[in-house]
Write a protein that holds these residues in place. Structure first.
Motif, PDB file in Angstrom:
ATOM      1  N   ARG A 143      42.801  66.178  85.381  1.00  0.00           N
ATOM      2  CA  ARG A 143      44.526  65.932  85.112  1.00  0.00           C
ATOM      3  C   ARG A 143      44.483  67.270  84.719  1.00  0.00           C
ATOM      4  N   ALA A 144      46.660  67.514  85.499  1.00  0.00           N
ATOM      5  CA  ALA A 144      47.034  68.911  85.413  1.00  0.00           C
ATOM      6  C   ALA A 144      48.214  68.914  85.206  1.00  0.00           C
ATOM      7  N   PRO A 145      49.326  68.800  84.138  1.00  0.00           N
ATOM      8  CA  PRO A 145      50.930  68.805  84.353  1.00  0.00           C
ATOM      9  C   PRO A 145      50.881  68.974  85.830  1.00  0.00           C
ATOM     10  N   ALA A 146      51.947  68.498  86.686  1.00  0.00           N
ATOM     11  CA  ALA A 146      52.085  69.066  88.084  1.00  0.00           C
ATOM     12  C   ALA A 146      53.796  69.696  87.844  1.00  0.00           C
ATOM     13  N   ASN A 147      53.956  70.674  88.753  1.00  0.00           N
ATOM     14  CA  ASN A 147      55.111  70.761  88.796  1.00  0.00           C
ATOM     15  C   ASN A 147      56.243  70.242  89.915  1.00  0.00           C
ATOM     16  N   SER A 148      56.288  68.337  88.820  1.00  0.00           N
ATOM     17  CA  SER A 148      57.123  68.092  90.118  1.00  0.00           C
ATOM     18  C   SER A 148      58.121  67.350  88.302  1.00  0.00           C
ATOM     19  N   PHE A 149      59.072  66.576  89.273  1.00  0.00           N
ATOM     20  CA  PHE A 149      59.689  65.774  87.528  1.00  0.00           C
ATOM     21  C   PHE A 149      60.730  64.408  88.079  1.00  0.00           C
ATOM     22  N   THR A 150      61.157  63.318  87.725  1.00  0.00           N
ATOM     23  CA  THR A 150      61.507  61.997  88.590  1.00  0.00           C
ATOM     24  C   THR A 150      62.960  61.867  87.563  1.00  0.00           C
ATOM     25  N   HIS A 151      63.471  61.410  88.352  1.00  0.00           N
ATOM     26  CA  HIS A 151      65.115  62.056  87.762  1.00  0.00           C
ATOM     27  C   HIS A 151      66.261  61.113  88.539  1.00  0.00           C
ATOM     28  N   ILE A 152      68.073  60.701  87.258  1.00  0.00           N
ATOM     29  CA  ILE A 152      68.538  60.425  88.550  1.00  0.00           C
ATOM     30  C   ILE A 152      69.373  60.828  89.122  1.00  0.00           C
ATOM     31  N   THR A 153      69.921  60.499  90.330  1.00  0.00           N
ATOM     32  CA  THR A 153      70.869  61.201  90.743  1.00  0.00           C
ATOM     33  C   THR A 153      72.228  60.546  91.251  1.00  0.00           C
ATOM     34  N   PHE A 154      73.185  60.687  90.544  1.00  0.00           N
ATOM     35  CA  PHE A 154      74.727  60.194  90.436  1.00  0.00           C
ATOM     36  C   PHE A 154      75.106  61.015  92.262  1.00  0.00           C
ATOM     37  N   ASN A 155      76.360  59.668  92.777  1.00  0.00           N
ATOM     38  CA  ASN A 155      76.621  60.020  94.095  1.00  0.00           C
ATOM     39  C   ASN A 155      78.664  60.099  93.395  1.00  0.00           C
ATOM     40  N   GLY A 156      78.620  61.476  93.618  1.00  0.00           N
ATOM     41  CA  GLY A 156      80.180  61.989  93.254  1.00  0.00           C
ATOM     42  C   GLY A 156      80.808  61.416  94.298  1.00  0.00           C
TER      43      GLY A 156
ATOM     44  N   SER B 298      75.906  58.391  81.896  1.00  0.00           N
ATOM     45  CA  SER B 298      74.126  59.007  81.305  1.00  0.00           C
ATOM     46  C   SER B 298      74.272  58.945  79.560  1.00  0.00           C
ATOM     47  N   LYS B 299      75.303  58.352  78.724  1.00  0.00           N
ATOM     48  CA  LYS B 299      74.958  58.781  77.528  1.00  0.00           C
ATOM     49  C   LYS B 299      74.428  57.015  76.856  1.00  0.00           C
ATOM     50  N   GLY B 300      74.344  56.178  78.260  1.00  0.00           N
ATOM     51  CA  GLY B 300      74.200  54.906  77.750  1.00  0.00           C
ATOM     52  C   GLY B 300      72.929  54.782  78.560  1.00  0.00           C
ATOM     53  N   ILE B 301      71.997  55.742  79.010  1.00  0.00           N
ATOM     54  CA  ILE B 301      70.405  55.256  79.445  1.00  0.00           C
ATOM     55  C   ILE B 301      69.837  55.685  78.207  1.00  0.00           C
ATOM     56  N   ASP B 302      69.283  55.086  78.064  1.00  0.00           N
ATOM     57  CA  ASP B 302      68.029  55.577  76.904  1.00  0.00           C
ATOM     58  C   ASP B 302      66.538  56.548  77.203  1.00  0.00           C
ATOM     59  N   ARG B 303      66.712  57.842  77.632  1.00  0.00           N
ATOM     60  CA  ARG B 303      65.961  58.264  78.431  1.00  0.00           C
ATOM     61  C   ARG B 303      64.622  58.918  77.630  1.00  0.00           C
ATOM     62  N   GLN B 304      64.259  58.800  76.141  1.00  0.00           N
ATOM     63  CA  GLN B 304      63.431  58.466  75.094  1.00  0.00           C
ATOM     64  C   GLN B 304      62.789  57.450  75.114  1.00  0.00           C
ATOM     65  N   ALA B 305      63.116  56.590  75.030  1.00  0.00           N
ATOM     66  CA  ALA B 305      62.882  54.909  75.735  1.00  0.00           C
ATOM     67  C   ALA B 305      61.867  55.203  76.793  1.00  0.00           C
ATOM     68  N   ILE B 306      62.741  55.303  78.044  1.00  0.00           N
ATOM     69  CA  ILE B 306      62.009  55.304  79.304  1.00  0.00           C
ATOM     70  C   ILE B 306      60.791  55.961  79.465  1.00  0.00           C
ATOM     71  N   ALA B 307      60.884  57.737  78.568  1.00  0.00           N
ATOM     72  CA  ALA B 307      59.687  58.268  78.635  1.00  0.00           C
ATOM     73  C   ALA B 307      58.236  57.942  77.974  1.00  0.00           C
TER      74      ALA B 307
ATOM     75  N   ARG C  84      60.220  49.647  87.169  1.00  0.00           N
ATOM     76  CA  ARG C  84      59.708  49.816  85.642  1.00  0.00           C
ATOM     77  C   ARG C  84      61.437  50.639  85.140  1.00  0.00           C
ATOM     78  N   ILE C  85      61.458  51.936  86.066  1.00  0.00           N
ATOM     79  CA  ILE C  85      62.813  52.459  84.745  1.00  0.00           C
ATOM     80  C   ILE C  85      63.684  51.427  85.691  1.00  0.00           C
ATOM     81  N   ALA C  86      64.218  51.743  86.911  1.00  0.00           N
ATOM     82  CA  ALA C  86      65.203  50.787  87.187  1.00  0.00           C
ATOM     83  C   ALA C  86      65.686  49.199  85.469  1.00  0.00           C
TER      84      ALA C  86
END
Length: 558
Positions: free
Chosen positions: A299-312, A328-337, A414-416
């Motif tokens: 185990r070692a933290p990797a250089n990557s992250f997950t995210h949600i992209t918006f189609n503008g 965005s303000k309706g999504i609880d990112r702390q709860a997801i984390a 799960r995130i979705a």
């Protein structure tokens, strides 16, 4: 610059991935699983061994979830799994240690020197022993052809990133064919990211060659290994020692990649059909790996992250930036984390920066504009005319319904599901749309989504993401899949990437990141915790963190 041994290729650009190392909630903290800090750049975990401790020969069995859509990692169709395979086979300029310190890879270059800043000029002196797999020398012409293909001036080249290359003015022959003099037309701060990796001039000479030459195989390479068999019926890619390799002889004879769905990889490790699985996607996966004889978790933290992209893009339901911020303000990112990393990291937190990870120089929280506030989100939706009508909101008779495109895997589902529950609470209907192997080429690249979930596997050069992902040119969107941007942000990005004062560049980068958040561009979720299941006797391989790997030293302990 200092020197180092050959390593796992560094990338100059970010690459999209299907998923990260995440842990699903509901398991709690197991006493047999040590939680770890999530800060990047602290360590690597690869079972390091000296060459004389590693056996000669052997076949390293790995897996990726799909056949690479191309073996040209600079092409817009390339994904992170392309780089995983071709990293064994191609030249690069630099290696990195666990802390992210860079050094010249002397197998390919005897020196790389910044010889001037006005104009900015770098002299690349190529190792006189370095050759392509057909025996032809690696020369300055290979560097020039790559600049010509990737500088963005000819949009017929379907590239996913132009940063650094777009700032180059000329590439000229030096004292001989083994030296290239690269002169920049404008300053570029992260110039060290150039030519990581380097492809032969043949693939870059025309847009058609760029499109087709490496589409289904790799005719030329120049690493310690080369691809020797691509067996599509049996879903397998085999790499073998490169007979033209001039450096230290690799310990392994072969590396075999099986094309295997992520959900089946851990079982294959249990059944001794694979030697390593990356990533371990849940706490339960980690428990299974720990309980498998002969397997350990690295185990070692990797250089990557997950995210949600918006189609503008124009015509998308998410085209209005105010609507993107409200959602965005309706999504609880702390709860997801908490849900996806509970039991895996010490203190799960959402990632609040698009450019820097926690633990990386430059990281600061710029996410105030999208902080979780469902009451404020509801008020914003009311102001935009999206009024509650029963369970969901409507405007002009249209239901506020958002399609969430995701890869078909447990973590992203799960995130979705959490996002769906969050948005339902403010009257927004979320449709979850899982997708198969054509997720990037069939869904993300053409913009067939309202929001989308995937991961960015980042470059060690963080500022390069700005022109690649967050700048926007409608004629050449590069990796800006959401088609969101502004002339003002483009101007700031140009200023940042040309800033040679590192502290000033970081300050400006965080200013840009704040603007990116305020535009509703995307929502970072969490950075990778970096868990890898590996055979106990596998040496010099595992959770690399920011470090390179020495392909010639990977093997099995004597």
């Amino acid at each position: 610059m200092t020197t180092a041994t050959p390593g796992r290729r560094l990338r100059r650009a970010a690459i999209p991935l299907l998923a990260l190392t995440l842990a699903l909630g509901g398991c709690g903290t197991d006493p047999t699983i040590d939680t770890a800090p999530s800060d990047i750049g602290a360590t690597s975990d690869i079972n390091p061994k000296e060459r004389d401790e590693v056996a000669e020969g052997g076949n390293l069995r790995l897996a990726i979830p799909n056949f690479p859509p191309t073996f040209n990692s600079s092409h817009i169709d390339a994904d992170g799994y392309v780089s995983e395979v071709v990293g064994w086979t191609l030249p690069g300029t630099l290696n990195s240690d666990a802390a992210g310190n860079l050094a010249v890879d002397n197998n390919y270059y005897t020196s790389i020197e910044l010889t001037g800043t006005d104009p900015q000029r770098i002299v690349y002196t190529i190792n006189p022993k370095a050759v392509w797999s057909d025996g032809s020398p690696i020369t300055w012409e290979d560097l020039r052809a790559q600049v010509d293909a990737l500088n963005g001036r000819d949009v017929a080249y379907k590239v996913r990133a132009t940063q650094a290359y777009s700032s180059v003015g000329t590439v000229e022959r030096g004292v001989d064919d083994r030296q290239a003099i690269v002169t920049f037309a404008e300053h570029y701060a992260e110039w060290k990211g150039l030519f990581n990796p380097l492809y032969p001039k043949q693939v870059n000479q025309t847009p058609q060659a760029f499109e087709d030459l490496y589409r289904n195989d790799m005719p030329l390479s120049a690493g310690p290994f080369m691809i020797t068999d691509i067996n599509r019926p049996e879903q397998r890619i085999t790499l073998s020692r490169n007979p033209k390799w001039w450096g230290e002889t690799p310990k392994l004879d072969n590396v075999t990649y099986s094309i295997l769905d992520a959900s089946a990889q851990l079982s294959a490790l249990q059944n001794n059909e694979l030697d390593a699985v990356e990533p371990l996607s849940t706490v339960d996966d980690i428990k299974i790996a720990l309980n498998t004889p002969g397997v350990q978790v690295r185990r070692a933290p990797a250089n990557s992250f997950t995210h949600i992209t918006f189609n503008g893009a124009p015509g998308s339901i998410m085209a209005d930036p105010k609507l993107r911020i409200a959602v965005s303000k309706g999504i609880d990112r702390q709860a997801i984390a908490t849900a996806v990393q509970n039991g895996l990291v010490t203190d799960p937190k959402p990632l609040n920066n698009h450019l820097f990870l926690v633990g990386q120089t430059g990281y600061q929280d710029n996410a105030q504009s999208v902080s979780f506030d469902p009451a404020a989100a509801g008020r914003m939706l009311d102001e935009l005319g999206w009024k509650l009508d029963g369970e969901f909101r409507k405007k002009d008779g249209r239901v506020l319904e958002i399609r969430d495109a995701i890869p078909q895997n447990e973590t992203q589902v799960r995130i979705a599901t959490i996002v769906q529950q969050n948005l339902a609470a403010i009257g927004v209907k979320l449709l979850i749309e899982p997708n198969g192997s054509n997720f990037f080429t069939g869904v993300i690249d053409p913009g067939n989504f309202d929001i989308a979930q995937f991961a960015w596997s980042k470059s060690i050069f963080p500022l390069g993401a700005l022109p690649q992902i967050y700048a926007y040119d409608p004629a050449n969107k590069l990796s800006n899949f959401g088609r969101i941007g502004s002339p003002e942000l483009n101007t700031l990005i140009k200023e940042i990437v040309a800033e040679l004062d590192p502290e000033k560049a970081l300050e400006l980068a965080n200013k840009a990141d704040t603007i990116i958040f305020e535009s509703g561009f995307s929502l970072p979720i969490v950075q990778s915790a970096g868990a890898v299941g590996a055979r106990e006797n596998l040496a010099n391989f595992g959770a690399f963190g920011l470090s390179s790997a020495d392909y010639t030293k990977i093997g099995f302990i004597k």
